[in-house]
Design an enzyme around this catalytic site. Structure first.
Site, short mmCIF file in Angstrom:
data_model
loop_
_atom_site.label_atom_id
_atom_site.label_comp_id
_atom_site.label_asym_id
_atom_site.label_seq_id
_atom_site.Cartn_x
_atom_site.Cartn_y
_atom_site.Cartn_z
N LYS A 126 -1.19 -2.36 9.26
CA LYS A 126 -2.24 -1.62 8.54
C LYS A 126 -2.02 -1.71 7.03
O LYS A 126 -2.95 -1.96 6.27
CB LYS A 126 -2.21 -0.14 8.97
CG LYS A 126 -2.94 0.81 8.05
CD LYS A 126 -2.90 2.23 8.55
CE LYS A 126 -1.77 3.07 8.04
NZ LYS A 126 -1.82 3.42 6.60
N ASN A 127 -0.78 -1.51 6.61
CA ASN A 127 -0.51 -1.45 5.16
C ASN A 127 -0.55 -2.82 4.48
O ASN A 127 -0.52 -2.90 3.25
CB ASN A 127 0.83 -0.75 4.89
CG ASN A 127 0.74 0.74 5.16
OD1 ASN A 127 -0.33 1.27 5.42
ND2 ASN A 127 1.88 1.41 5.11
N ARG B 145 0.57 12.67 -4.52
CA ARG B 145 0.22 11.26 -4.62
C ARG B 145 -0.70 10.93 -5.80
O ARG B 145 -1.87 10.53 -5.61
CB ARG B 145 -0.37 10.77 -3.29
CG ARG B 145 0.60 11.01 -2.15
CD ARG B 145 0.11 10.50 -0.84
NE ARG B 145 0.33 9.09 -0.64
CZ ARG B 145 0.06 8.44 0.48
NH1 ARG B 145 -0.42 9.11 1.52
NH2 ARG B 145 0.27 7.16 0.60
N CYS C 172 -3.05 14.58 -0.67
CA CYS C 172 -3.04 14.52 0.78
C CYS C 172 -1.89 15.36 1.29
O CYS C 172 -1.07 15.84 0.52
CB CYS C 172 -2.98 13.08 1.28
SG CYS C 172 -1.36 12.42 1.34
N ASP D 19 8.02 6.23 6.10
CA ASP D 19 7.05 6.22 7.20
C ASP D 19 7.72 6.26 8.58
O ASP D 19 7.03 6.34 9.60
CB ASP D 19 6.13 4.99 7.12
CG ASP D 19 5.08 5.14 6.02
OD1 ASP D 19 4.99 6.22 5.42
OD2 ASP D 19 4.35 4.15 5.77
N ARG E 152 -5.44 6.64 12.94
CA ARG E 152 -5.57 5.96 11.64
C ARG E 152 -4.65 4.74 11.60
O ARG E 152 -4.94 3.76 10.92
CB ARG E 152 -5.13 6.89 10.50
CG ARG E 152 -6.13 7.93 10.08
CD ARG E 152 -5.60 8.72 8.90
NE ARG E 152 -4.95 7.80 7.97
CZ ARG E 152 -3.89 8.09 7.22
NH1 ARG E 152 -3.35 9.27 7.26
NH2 ARG E 152 -3.37 7.20 6.42
C1 UD1 Z 1 2.27 3.20 0.64
C2 UD1 Z 1 1.95 3.20 2.11
C3 UD1 Z 1 2.47 4.45 2.78
C4 UD1 Z 1 3.95 4.65 2.47
C5 UD1 Z 1 4.22 4.56 0.98
C6 UD1 Z 1 5.71 4.60 0.63
C7 UD1 Z 1 -0.10 1.91 2.17
C8 UD1 Z 1 -1.57 1.88 2.43
N1 UD1 Z 1 0.50 3.09 2.28
O1 UD1 Z 1 1.57 4.31 0.06
O2 UD1 Z 1 2.26 4.35 4.19
O3 UD1 Z 1 4.36 5.92 2.94
O4 UD1 Z 1 3.68 3.33 0.45
O5 UD1 Z 1 6.38 3.59 1.29
O6 UD1 Z 1 0.52 0.89 1.95
N2 UD1 Z 1 3.50 7.77 -7.17
C9 UD1 Z 1 3.30 8.29 -8.45
N3 UD1 Z 1 2.32 7.73 -9.22
C10 UD1 Z 1 1.56 6.67 -8.81
C11 UD1 Z 1 1.79 6.14 -7.51
C12 UD1 Z 1 2.78 6.72 -6.72
O7 UD1 Z 1 3.95 9.26 -8.85
O8 UD1 Z 1 0.70 6.20 -9.57
C13 UD1 Z 1 4.52 8.39 -6.30
C14 UD1 Z 1 3.88 9.01 -5.06
O9 UD1 Z 1 3.43 10.31 -5.32
C15 UD1 Z 1 5.02 8.98 -4.07
C16 UD1 Z 1 5.79 7.72 -4.46
O10 UD1 Z 1 5.36 7.38 -5.78
O11 UD1 Z 1 5.85 10.11 -4.26
C17 UD1 Z 1 5.54 6.55 -3.54
O12 UD1 Z 1 4.16 6.24 -3.51
P1 UD1 Z 1 3.61 4.77 -3.32
O13 UD1 Z 1 4.76 3.84 -3.16
O14 UD1 Z 1 2.61 4.50 -4.37
O15 UD1 Z 1 2.88 4.90 -1.92
P2 UD1 Z 1 1.42 4.42 -1.52
O16 UD1 Z 1 1.14 3.08 -2.09
O17 UD1 Z 1 0.44 5.52 -1.78
#
Ligand code: UD1
Length: 419
Positions: A22-23, A123, A118, A305, A397
């Protein structure tokens, strides 16, 4: 709205085929916005999140066709619009924001609805926006929509304060059509990013450092369509490995074992037998699980995850295990539900202490998010009596027909539709 009704304590045995990731599928679908040509994606499972991303693409007039029986998705964005600002649709998945980088670099302009918070944490998207600004985007926010503008993006040196998966993906996609070279340092190294890079390379982008924390992207003027097979889902694989560890003996087919290292290592530490053989891996319950400590980390560390599922496994283990969740601030929601089944879990801030108990008993529980829902399935399969899991749309999902896959292994699980 549906629920799963599970009769526990059945010994499971057999083979399960792991679906496409999915990711990986979600960012790659967004990357298809970078070209007017048709892209053909293979191994794209018909999951709720994938279906929502398909609706998002259609909302900007992209032509899509998902042959669900063959897991093939065709995408042609020759008439795409720059404006993905349907707040309700875009708010359904975080990955909706991955359309920002491709639309901005292709059209010099993008209007994207802000993804909401969420249940597992706030996030934010600050790292995405900081990176896009470094490439030259002017950014403003109004009425829940981010407006991004530029003449043409220009390659830049970008250092991420945290190796965010989504920010790394958005920046790489934006850099693909930028003028010059972009270097992303402290980039996330999750395998799904490597898969996105492989797809972009097939479209004609020059990329160096794939799979490392420093990724160099040489921008192009025009990208072509590509055919690409999405990698197997390492989190679905990890979940079935834990089900095998808890309830029997399961052989997983269609896996990439190198992506499963942290999970394999922790399962071995817990006393689980694992045999790897090419693209398959067999996991066998050896009687008792020895509880161990886990700290979630960016890849190649232990994946956040898989944290809720490991918590479930440890509820019936020997001794005490401590989980330290370092990625998301609110990811222990399964603990309360597991305690209702007889588990002994105490959470404090980013730590959870799990003391193994002799038995779990079935009751009514609620899936609060995707992986918490998977954790409840593992515990329901290991509990005495009947467990009813509600709000299973969260589970659907990210897990393709998980109830059917489990029934084939001998589980007693039914899906019941609710009003
Ligand atoms: C992706 C995965 C999700 C997984 C996560 C961490 C997808 C669709 N989803 O989510 O299943 O749990 O990686 O492995 O691929 N953060 C910030 N600012 C930002 C972006 C992120 O502070 O602009 C923080 C987030 O709040 C979180 C951490 O960084 O605490 C990790 O987030 P991120 O790696 O961005 O996860 P996703 O890409 O949302």
């Amino acid at each position: 709205m549906g629920k799963f009704v599970v009769e526990g304590l059945k010994r499971l045995k057999g083979d399960v085929k792991i679906s496409g990731s999915k990711n990986s599928a979600l960012p790659i679908m967004a990357a298809a916005l970078l070209t007017e040509d048709e892209c053909i994606l293979e191994n794209v499972p018909s999951l709720r999140d994938v279906n929502i991303m398909e609706r998002i693409l259609r909302s900007v007039l992209v032509k899509t066709e998902h042959e669900e029986k063959r897991d093939i998705m065709k995408i042609k964005a020759d008439e795409a619009l720059f404006s993905a600002d349907n707040n309700e649709l875009m708010g359904k998945i975080r990955a909706s924001f991955l359309t920002a980088g491709p639309l901005l670099s292709r059209f010099g302009r993008a209007r994207i609805s802000l993804p909401g918070g969420c249940s597992i944490g706030s996030r934010p998207i600050d790292l995405h926006l900081k990176g896009l600004a470094k490439l030259g985007a002017e950014i403003s926010k109004e009425f829940g929509v981010v407006e991004l503008k530029c003449e043409r993006l220009k390659g830049a040196e970008i250092y991420l304060d945290f190796p965010s998966v989504g920010a790394t993906e958005n920046i790489i996609m934006a850099a693909a059509l930028a003028d010059g070279v972009t270097t992303v340092s402290n980039a996330a190294m999750e395998p799904e990013i490597g898969d996105l890079c492989s797809f972009l390379q097939k479209m004609g982008v020059e990329i160096y450092g794939k799979g490392t924390d420093t990724i160099k992207v040489v921008g192009c003027r025009r990208l072509s369509g590509a055919v690409h097979q999405v990698i197997p889902d390492r989190i679905e694989a990890g979940t079935f490995m834990l089900i095998g560890a808890a309830c029997g003996e399961i052989r997983l087919d269609n896996v990439m074992t190198e992506h499963l290292r942290p999970i394999v290592s922790k399962l071995k530490e817990a006393g689980v037998e694992i045999v790897e053989d090419g693209e398959s891996v067999t996991v066998k319950n050896m009687g008792c699980i020895r509880n161990t400590d886990i700290k979630t980390m960016p890849y190649p560390g232990f994946p956040t995850d898989m944290q809720p599922q490991f918590m479930s496994l440890m509820t019936l283990g020997q001794g005490t295990g401590v989980i330290n969740e370092t990625i998301f601030e609110n990811r222990f929601m399964q603990a309360g539900e597991l305690n209702r089944m007889g588990a002994d879990i105490k959470t404090e801030g980013s730590s959870a202490i799990i003391r193994g108990v002799d038995r779990l008993t079935g009751t009514n529980v609620r899936a609060t998010d995707l992986r918490a829902g998977a954790a409840l399935i593992i515990s329901a399969l290991s509990a005495e009596g009947t467990t009813e899991i509600s709000d299973i749309y969260h589970i659907e999902r990210g897990y393709f027909k998980i109830d059917e896959k489990l029934r084939r292994l001998g589980a007693d699980i039914r899906r019941v539709d609710q009003e």
